[in-house]
Write a protein that holds these residues in place. Structure first.
Motif, PDB file in Angstrom:
ATOM      1  N   SER A  48       8.948  13.149   2.962  1.00 35.84           N
ATOM      2  CA  SER A  48       8.471  14.562   2.521  1.00 35.84           C
ATOM      3  C   SER A  48       7.151  14.683   1.892  1.00 35.84           C
ATOM      4  CB  SER A  48       9.986  15.183   2.315  1.00 35.84           C
ATOM      5  OG  SER A  48      10.830  14.924   1.351  1.00 35.84           O
ATOM      6  N   MET A  49       7.318  14.150   0.623  1.00 39.87           N
ATOM      7  CA  MET A  49       6.417  14.048  -1.010  1.00 39.87           C
ATOM      8  C   MET A  49       5.608  13.387  -0.623  1.00 39.87           C
ATOM      9  SD  MET A  49       8.466  15.623  -3.387  1.00 39.87           S
ATOM     10  CE  MET A  49       6.890  15.140  -4.373  1.00 39.87           C
ATOM     11  N   THR A  50       5.493  12.490   0.810  1.00 40.26           N
ATOM     12  CA  THR A  50       4.196  11.999   0.844  1.00 40.26           C
ATOM     13  C   THR A  50       3.649  13.005   1.580  1.00 40.26           C
ATOM     14  OG1 THR A  50       5.096   9.536   0.794  1.00 40.26           O
ATOM     15  CG2 THR A  50       3.198  10.570   2.655  1.00 40.26           C
ATOM     16  N   LEU A  51       3.933  13.751   2.343  1.00 36.58           N
ATOM     17  CA  LEU A  51       3.923  14.936   3.177  1.00 36.58           C
ATOM     18  C   LEU A  51       2.583  15.615   2.495  1.00 36.58           C
ATOM     19  CD1 LEU A  51       5.783  14.684   5.954  1.00 36.58           C
ATOM     20  CD2 LEU A  51       3.847  14.059   6.108  1.00 36.58           C
ATOM     21  N   ALA A  52       4.168  16.417   1.037  1.00 33.34           N
ATOM     22  CA  ALA A  52       3.372  17.725   1.169  1.00 33.34           C
ATOM     23  C   ALA A  52       2.336  17.028  -0.017  1.00 33.34           C
ATOM     24  CB  ALA A  52       4.820  17.684  -0.581  1.00 33.34           C
ATOM     25  N   CYS A  53       2.365  15.640  -0.982  1.00 31.71           N
ATOM     26  CA  CYS A  53       1.444  14.688  -1.106  1.00 31.71           C
ATOM     27  C   CYS A  53      -0.261  15.059  -0.926  1.00 31.71           C
ATOM     28  CB  CYS A  53       1.185  13.374  -2.099  1.00 31.71           C
ATOM     29  SG  CYS A  53       0.009  12.857  -2.652  1.00 31.71           S
ATOM     30  N   ALA A  54       0.170  14.603   0.738  1.00 31.94           N
ATOM     31  CA  ALA A  54      -1.637  15.090   1.070  1.00 31.94           C
ATOM     32  C   ALA A  54      -1.900  16.296   1.564  1.00 31.94           C
ATOM     33  CB  ALA A  54      -0.680  14.517   2.803  1.00 31.94           C
ATOM     34  N   GLU A  55      -0.571  17.051   1.874  1.00 26.70           N
ATOM     35  CA  GLU A  55      -1.293  18.856   1.984  1.00 26.70           C
ATOM     36  C   GLU A  55      -2.417  19.307   0.533  1.00 26.70           C
ATOM     37  OE1 GLU A  55       2.486  20.967   2.790  1.00 26.70           O
ATOM     38  OE2 GLU A  55       3.266  20.213   4.910  1.00 26.70           O
ATOM     39  N   ARG A  56      -1.630  19.002  -0.213  1.00 28.37           N
ATOM     40  CA  ARG A  56      -2.371  19.132  -2.055  1.00 28.37           C
ATOM     41  C   ARG A  56      -3.716  18.580  -2.115  1.00 28.37           C
ATOM     42  NH1 ARG A  56       2.647  20.381  -1.031  1.00 28.37           N
ATOM     43  NH2 ARG A  56       3.304  22.448  -2.161  1.00 28.37           N
ATOM     44  N   GLY A  57      -4.294  17.193  -1.718  1.00 29.60           N
ATOM     45  CA  GLY A  57      -5.012  16.213  -1.885  1.00 29.60           C
ATOM     46  C   GLY A  57      -4.456  15.810  -2.446  1.00 29.60           C
ATOM     47  N   GLY A  58      -3.188  15.168  -3.528  1.00 30.65           N
ATOM     48  CA  GLY A  58      -3.130  14.947  -4.299  1.00 30.65           C
ATOM     49  C   GLY A  58      -2.469  13.070  -4.063  1.00 30.65           C
ATOM     50  N   ILE A  59      -2.599  12.740  -5.715  1.00 29.21           N
ATOM     51  CA  ILE A  59      -2.541  11.079  -5.658  1.00 29.21           C
ATOM     52  C   ILE A  59      -0.601  10.752  -4.865  1.00 29.21           C
ATOM     53  CG2 ILE A  59      -2.685   8.572  -7.218  1.00 29.21           C
ATOM     54  CD1 ILE A  59      -4.863  10.798  -8.820  1.00 29.21           C
ATOM     55  N   ASN A  60      -1.204   9.535  -4.411  1.00 30.80           N
ATOM     56  CA  ASN A  60       0.391   9.538  -4.077  1.00 30.80           C
ATOM     57  C   ASN A  60       0.620   8.438  -4.317  1.00 30.80           C
ATOM     58  OD1 ASN A  60       3.045   9.434  -2.559  1.00 30.80           O
ATOM     59  ND2 ASN A  60       2.021   8.733  -0.684  1.00 30.80           N
ATOM     60  N   LEU A  61       1.562   8.876  -5.045  1.00 26.98           N
ATOM     61  CA  LEU A  61       2.980   8.030  -5.753  1.00 26.98           C
ATOM     62  C   LEU A  61       4.215   7.597  -5.214  1.00 26.98           C
ATOM     63  CD1 LEU A  61       1.389   7.518 -10.148  1.00 26.98           C
ATOM     64  CD2 LEU A  61       0.179   6.333  -6.712  1.00 26.98           C
ATOM     65  N   ALA A  62       4.381   8.382  -4.325  1.00 24.27           N
ATOM     66  CA  ALA A  62       6.186   8.376  -4.034  1.00 24.27           C
ATOM     67  C   ALA A  62       6.215   7.399  -2.920  1.00 24.27           C
ATOM     68  CB  ALA A  62       5.991   9.806  -3.272  1.00 24.27           C
ATOM     69  N   GLN A  63       5.067   7.151  -1.791  1.00 22.81           N
ATOM     70  CA  GLN A  63       5.745   6.131  -0.959  1.00 22.81           C
ATOM     71  C   GLN A  63       4.869   5.046  -1.632  1.00 22.81           C
ATOM     72  OE1 GLN A  63       3.674   6.945   2.929  1.00 22.81           O
ATOM     73  NE2 GLN A  63       5.516   5.827   4.011  1.00 22.81           N
ATOM     74  N   GLY A  64       5.885   3.637  -1.026  1.00 20.47           N
ATOM     75  CA  GLY A  64       5.339   2.503  -1.325  1.00 20.47           C
ATOM     76  C   GLY A  64       4.656   1.509  -0.707  1.00 20.47           C
ATOM     77  N   VAL A  65       3.425   2.383  -0.270  1.00 20.44           N
ATOM     78  CA  VAL A  65       2.448   2.139   0.245  1.00 20.44           C
ATOM     79  C   VAL A  65       1.181   1.084  -1.085  1.00 20.44           C
ATOM     80  CG1 VAL A  65       0.259   2.195   1.483  1.00 20.44           C
ATOM     81  CG2 VAL A  65       2.355   3.356   1.844  1.00 20.44           C
ATOM     82  N   CYS A  66       1.477  -0.233  -0.484  1.00 24.46           N
ATOM     83  CA  CYS A  66       0.456  -1.645  -1.201  1.00 24.46           C
ATOM     84  C   CYS A  66      -1.348  -1.500  -0.488  1.00 24.46           C
ATOM     85  CB  CYS A  66       0.567  -2.813  -1.718  1.00 24.46           C
ATOM     86  SG  CYS A  66       0.120  -3.651  -2.798  1.00 24.46           S
ATOM     87  N   ASP A  67      -1.450  -0.511  -1.507  1.00 24.42           N
ATOM     88  CA  ASP A  67      -2.944  -0.165  -0.667  1.00 24.42           C
ATOM     89  C   ASP A  67      -4.198  -0.929  -1.621  1.00 24.42           C
ATOM     90  OD1 ASP A  67      -3.509   0.943  -3.147  1.00 24.42           O
ATOM     91  OD2 ASP A  67      -3.756   3.245  -2.868  1.00 24.42           O
ATOM     92  N   LEU A  68      -4.138  -2.300  -1.818  1.00 23.53           N
ATOM     93  CA  LEU A  68      -5.117  -3.461  -1.987  1.00 23.53           C
ATOM     94  C   LEU A  68      -5.001  -3.876  -1.196  1.00 23.53           C
ATOM     95  CD1 LEU A  68      -2.229  -4.735  -4.457  1.00 23.53           C
ATOM     96  CD2 LEU A  68      -4.467  -3.286  -4.760  1.00 23.53           C
ATOM     97  N   ASP A  69      -6.558  -4.725  -1.438  1.00 26.49           N
ATOM     98  CA  ASP A  69      -7.320  -4.981  -0.237  1.00 26.49           C
ATOM     99  C   ASP A  69      -6.723  -6.306   0.669  1.00 26.49           C
ATOM    100  OD1 ASP A  69      -9.395  -4.005  -0.278  1.00 26.49           O
ATOM    101  OD2 ASP A  69     -10.681  -5.157  -1.910  1.00 26.49           O
TER     102      ASP A  69
END
Length: 385
Positions: free
Chosen positions: A19-40
């Motif tokens: 739910s915080m990931t969705l709220a972040c996406a709606e606001r165009g924020g920086i998502n430090l909620a979900q544990g997505v390791c977004d490295l290469d």
């Protein structure tokens, strides 16, 4: 009686992480909620999967995974933990570590059983158990070092207790259980004839010279331990859904049969990609991964301090719990939303990791980000001060 949804739907709700990931996406924020390791993603992993598709790895695999991956996992466990696993009889590849946990719980637990978890816990563990009509019981980890008390552990024992779930390194608090602590848990499991389900997905994210110890290494625990890990975090492929359970040969078939029922098999070419990543990447890859995330931990925790959000500095994994009790709001959800609205940085309310409200003054932040994004998040948070 009118048609209606299953009662299980009341047990499994959208998580605060989602739910915080969705709220972040709606606001165009920086998502430090979900544990997505977004490295290469490492090149051997990507190239291995691409090559595998052309090489014909596009059909069902055996229910426990391709031999190349099972062999690679066994060799990796021998190299890092000194475990001698038979890739033919002791490893089941599944749809992520979550899939492996689901298959193992279904195979080895009964409705009405009780399972002990250390708290703070990872919410998917609890939801999985509840959806199976298994009752979770909780033993607190006490800040600041997240230690547990043997008397509280023993008090959680009951005639219906069947297993312990242990997450090390721990999501969300970053605790790395020491060998001595694991021996105490092992003694408890043996005294009460329990399984030990371990979630070791963050095994390579360990800092400050500490080491990850798999409880399966301990005397008397080979038959009891269902060790679960995966590729999602270490290779930054959370969307590939590739994990595994390693266990005594006695449990491999029942776990594998439920894995087959739920998922049939993990994606074949992606299994090859992960196998070639494991075999093609040496010790230096894992060392550099931990070193880089250790630096990110230090930078992020310093930013939390500067923002007046005192952090619990983690020993492992890639999350930091921080004190958000000074922020406006009646509970951790409202405080997390206030922080998102004010800074554009999303976190997870602490209530997601405790069953009794003990986490209402805390929030979890994920620092597994590329440096530019992490630095931007730090700068936004520091403006709070």
């Amino acid at each position: 009686m009118p048609i209606r949804q299953s009662n299980r739907c009341d047990l499994v709700k959208q998580s605060d992480i989602r739910s915080m990931t969705l709220a972040c996406a709606e606001r165009g924020g920086i998502n430090l909620a979900q544990g997505v390791c977004d490295l290469d993603v490492p090149e051997p992993v990507l190239q291995g999967a691409a090559d595998a598709m052309r090489e014909g790895y596009n059909v069902y695999t055996r229910f426990d995974g391709l031999p190349e991956l099972r062999l690679a996992i066994a060799e990796k466990q021998r190299r890092f933990q000194g475990l001698n696993l038979d890739p033919e009889t002791q490893i089941v590849v599944s749809a992520g570590a979550t899939g492996a946990f689901q298959a193992a719980c279904t195979a080895l637990l009964e409705a009405g059983d009780e399972v002990l978890l250390f708290e703070p816990y990872y919410g998917y563990h609890v939801s999985t158990l509840r959806a199976m009509d298994v009752t979770p019981r909780f033993v607190p980890l006490h800040a600041p070092d997240w230690s547990f008390d043997d008397a509280e552990l023993e008090a959680a024992a009951s005639p219906r207790l069947r297993a312990v779930v242990l997450n090390t390194p721990c999501n969300p608090c970053g605790k790395v259980f020491s060998r001595a602590e694991l021996e105490r848990v092992a003694d408890f499991c043996q005294a009460h004839d329990l399984f030990l389900f371990t979630d070791e997905i963050y095994e390579h994210f360990v800092y400050d010279g500490l080491e990850h110890v798999s409880p399966a290494c301990l005397p008397g625990m080979e038959e009891r331990t269902i060790a679960i890990s995966g590729a999602s975090k270490v290779f930054a492929v959370t969307g590939w859904r590739l994990g595994w359970a390693s266990c005594h040969p006695r449990w491999r078939e029942p776990i594998g049969h439920f894995n087959d029922l739920y998922y049939v098999c993990a994606p074949a070419p992606l299994q090859i990609g992960v196998a070639r990543g494991i075999t093609g990447l040496g010790q230096e890859y894992y060392h550099e991964l931990a070193e880089d995330h250790g630096k990110k931990r230090d930078r992020f925790c310093e930013a939390l301090k500067n923002a007046g959000l005192a952090p619990h500095v983690p020993q492992g994994a890639y999350y930091a719990l921080a004190d958000i009790s000074s922020l406006p709001g009646r509970d951790s959800r409202e405080r997390a939303m206030h922080l998102l609205e004010r800074t554009g940085v999303a976190c997870v309310p602490g209530r997601a990791f405790w069953h009794d409200g003990a986490g209402e003054g805390l929030a979890r932040f994920c620092f597994a980000k590329r440096w530019p994004e992490l630095n931007q998040a730090c700068e936004r948070l520091e403006r709070l001060s």
